[in-house]
Design a protein around this motif. Sequence first.
Motif, PDB file in Angstrom:
ATOM      1  N   VAL A  67       0.879  -1.198   0.136  1.00  0.00           N
ATOM      2  CA  VAL A  67       0.097  -0.027  -0.113  1.00  0.00           C
ATOM      3  C   VAL A  67       1.028   1.185   0.194  1.00  0.00           C
ATOM      4  N   ALA A  68       1.927   1.145   0.801  1.00  0.00           N
ATOM      5  CA  ALA A  68       2.797   2.284   0.963  1.00  0.00           C
ATOM      6  C   ALA A  68       3.557   2.583  -0.236  1.00  0.00           C
ATOM      7  N   GLY A  69       3.907   1.475  -1.209  1.00  0.00           N
ATOM      8  CA  GLY A  69       4.607   1.670  -2.292  1.00  0.00           C
ATOM      9  C   GLY A  69       3.487   2.243  -3.388  1.00  0.00           C
ATOM     10  N   GLN A  70       2.511   1.884  -3.356  1.00  0.00           N
ATOM     11  CA  GLN A  70       1.364   2.511  -4.258  1.00  0.00           C
ATOM     12  C   GLN A  70       1.114   4.028  -4.235  1.00  0.00           C
ATOM     13  N   ILE A  71       1.261   4.494  -2.746  1.00  0.00           N
ATOM     14  CA  ILE A  71       1.082   5.935  -2.181  1.00  0.00           C
ATOM     15  C   ILE A  71       2.249   6.621  -2.772  1.00  0.00           C
ATOM     16  N   LEU A  72       3.377   6.010  -2.540  1.00  0.00           N
ATOM     17  CA  LEU A  72       4.479   6.555  -3.170  1.00  0.00           C
ATOM     18  C   LEU A  72       4.648   6.871  -4.433  1.00  0.00           C
ATOM     19  N   LEU A  73       4.344   5.831  -5.399  1.00  0.00           N
ATOM     20  CA  LEU A  73       4.226   6.201  -6.716  1.00  0.00           C
ATOM     21  C   LEU A  73       3.092   6.929  -7.417  1.00  0.00           C
ATOM     22  N   LYS A  74       2.035   6.931  -6.597  1.00  0.00           N
ATOM     23  CA  LYS A  74       0.765   7.841  -6.841  1.00  0.00           C
ATOM     24  C   LYS A  74       0.213   8.472  -5.630  1.00  0.00           C
ATOM     25  N   PRO A  75       0.753   9.628  -5.204  1.00  0.00           N
ATOM     26  CA  PRO A  75       0.171  10.086  -4.026  1.00  0.00           C
ATOM     27  C   PRO A  75      -1.274  10.425  -3.584  1.00  0.00           C
ATOM     28  N   ASN A  76      -2.131  10.388  -4.831  1.00  0.00           N
ATOM     29  CA  ASN A  76      -3.325  10.881  -5.191  1.00  0.00           C
ATOM     30  C   ASN A  76      -3.905   9.503  -5.466  1.00  0.00           C
ATOM     31  N   THR A  77      -3.712   8.177  -4.882  1.00  0.00           N
ATOM     32  CA  THR A  77      -4.136   7.064  -5.069  1.00  0.00           C
ATOM     33  C   THR A  77      -5.681   6.858  -4.394  1.00  0.00           C
ATOM     34  N   VAL A  78      -6.445   6.068  -5.269  1.00  0.00           N
ATOM     35  CA  VAL A  78      -7.747   5.872  -4.881  1.00  0.00           C
ATOM     36  C   VAL A  78      -7.618   4.274  -4.282  1.00  0.00           C
ATOM     37  N   LEU A  79      -7.728   4.307  -3.025  1.00  0.00           N
ATOM     38  CA  LEU A  79      -7.860   2.861  -2.197  1.00  0.00           C
ATOM     39  C   LEU A  79      -9.107   2.398  -1.813  1.00  0.00           C
ATOM     40  N   GLY A  80      -9.364   1.361  -2.362  1.00  0.00           N
ATOM     41  CA  GLY A  80     -10.518   0.545  -1.804  1.00  0.00           C
ATOM     42  C   GLY A  80     -10.179  -0.311  -0.341  1.00  0.00           C
ATOM     43  N   LEU A  81     -10.894   0.006   0.660  1.00  0.00           N
ATOM     44  CA  LEU A  81     -10.302  -0.434   1.686  1.00  0.00           C
ATOM     45  C   LEU A  81     -11.592  -1.567   2.493  1.00  0.00           C
ATOM     46  N   ALA A  82     -11.086  -2.594   3.002  1.00  0.00           N
ATOM     47  CA  ALA A  82     -11.800  -3.739   3.826  1.00  0.00           C
ATOM     48  C   ALA A  82     -11.862  -3.635   5.414  1.00  0.00           C
ATOM     49  N   THR A  83     -13.038  -4.197   6.002  1.00  0.00           N
ATOM     50  CA  THR A  83     -12.756  -4.219   7.521  1.00  0.00           C
ATOM     51  C   THR A  83     -12.596  -5.564   7.836  1.00  0.00           C
ATOM     52  N   GLY A  84     -13.167  -5.837   9.018  1.00  0.00           N
ATOM     53  CA  GLY A  84     -12.972  -7.363   9.515  1.00  0.00           C
ATOM     54  C   GLY A  84     -11.700  -7.413  10.351  1.00  0.00           C
ATOM     55  N   SER A  85     -11.512  -8.659  10.801  1.00  0.00           N
ATOM     56  CA  SER A  85     -10.303  -8.700  11.625  1.00  0.00           C
ATOM     57  C   SER A  85      -8.864  -8.633  10.989  1.00  0.00           C
ATOM     58  N   THR A  86      -9.249  -9.219   9.899  1.00  0.00           N
ATOM     59  CA  THR A  86      -7.801  -9.468   8.976  1.00  0.00           C
ATOM     60  C   THR A  86      -7.063  -8.313   8.579  1.00  0.00           C
ATOM     61  N   PRO A  87      -7.563  -7.197   8.093  1.00  0.00           N
ATOM     62  CA  PRO A  87      -6.771  -6.145   7.841  1.00  0.00           C
ATOM     63  C   PRO A  87      -6.187  -5.359   8.982  1.00  0.00           C
ATOM     64  N   ILE A  88      -6.639  -5.284  10.356  1.00  0.00           N
ATOM     65  CA  ILE A  88      -6.383  -4.578  11.291  1.00  0.00           C
ATOM     66  C   ILE A  88      -4.710  -4.166  11.525  1.00  0.00           C
ATOM     67  N   LEU A  89      -3.909  -5.565  11.682  1.00  0.00           N
ATOM     68  CA  LEU A  89      -2.560  -5.121  11.636  1.00  0.00           C
ATOM     69  C   LEU A  89      -2.029  -4.441  10.603  1.00  0.00           C
ATOM     70  N   MET A  90      -2.493  -4.646   9.490  1.00  0.00           N
ATOM     71  CA  MET A  90      -1.974  -3.788   8.220  1.00  0.00           C
ATOM     72  C   MET A  90      -2.190  -2.373   8.646  1.00  0.00           C
ATOM     73  N   TYR A  91      -3.421  -1.971   8.910  1.00  0.00           N
ATOM     74  CA  TYR A  91      -3.670  -0.401   9.234  1.00  0.00           C
ATOM     75  C   TYR A  91      -2.778  -0.109  10.282  1.00  0.00           C
ATOM     76  N   ARG A  92      -2.446  -0.990  11.518  1.00  0.00           N
ATOM     77  CA  ARG A  92      -1.656  -0.479  12.523  1.00  0.00           C
ATOM     78  C   ARG A  92      -0.313  -0.151  11.569  1.00  0.00           C
ATOM     79  N   GLU A  93       0.432  -1.161  10.895  1.00  0.00           N
ATOM     80  CA  GLU A  93       1.799  -0.823  10.316  1.00  0.00           C
ATOM     81  C   GLU A  93       1.645   0.396   9.414  1.00  0.00           C
ATOM     82  N   LEU A  94       0.600   0.892   8.792  1.00  0.00           N
ATOM     83  CA  LEU A  94       0.354   2.125   8.014  1.00  0.00           C
ATOM     84  C   LEU A  94       0.380   3.252   8.903  1.00  0.00           C
TER      85      LEU A  94
END
Length: 242
Positions: free
Chosen positions: A20-47
């Motif tokens: 995700v960070a790489g995508q934002i560096l390449l394109k600062p105005n990136t449009v991200l599609g985001l998910a919820t649930g327990s799985t992505p929680i640590l990814m968010y924490r790392e971001l």
Amino acid sequence: MRIIIEDNYEALSKKAALMVAGQILLKPNTVLGLATGSTPILMYRELVRMHKEEDLDFSEVITFNLDEYVGLDRNDKNSYYYYMFENFFNHVNIKMENIFIPNGMADNLEEECKRYERLIEEKGGIDLQILGIGKNGHIGFNEPDLKFEATTHVVKLDDETIKANSRFFNRIDEVPRFAISMGIKTIMHSRKIILLSNGEEKAEAVYKAIYGPIVPNHPASVLQLHPDVTFILDRNAAKYLS
Ligand code: GLP
């Protein structure tokens, strides 16, 4: 399709955050599609950590969430709105006007779905979509047997999903029966997709998504047709892959 198998949940979350960070560096105005649930929680924490310690900049990033329960207020701690602010948005420099989440309290839900779909288009479409997967193969809240051509729509949740998600609620009858979800077509129009999955209870759903027939009965199987999809799994979720 790329399949990345990491040793554990921490490692898969870090790998996803790096992408995700790489995508934002390449394109600062990136449009991200985001998910919820327990799985992505640590990814968010790392971001969030990357934002605080490494200046990862979200000031131009635009986000669209995959789904939201019908009938839960934004302040309800089980709403996906609440989840996103609690786990992510409150801790990074994203602009309020760049955050989009379906409104499950809208008076006219059909109109809300159309509005959401229009907004995604107006912002140029989703550059990178993050997905989790349900035990029954659902992505977003696209339950088995929904049509692949669906765009953002109101869905009736499966009993299995209601049961699985009841772990976040006090009682099972508090779990909403309906949700608004981006459709399979909306998801498939994303330029890149990353699906995250950890834990043995998802191993069968992951196997069918990758090697099973492409059928609406297992919604994630449609991802086999996407030109740029990456599965990031831990060893348990990858159990049945050779
Ligand atoms: C939920 C969400 C999905 C999520 C899936 C798996 O119902 N609507 O977006 O990917 O189910 O959830 P979890 O990560 O908690 O296993």
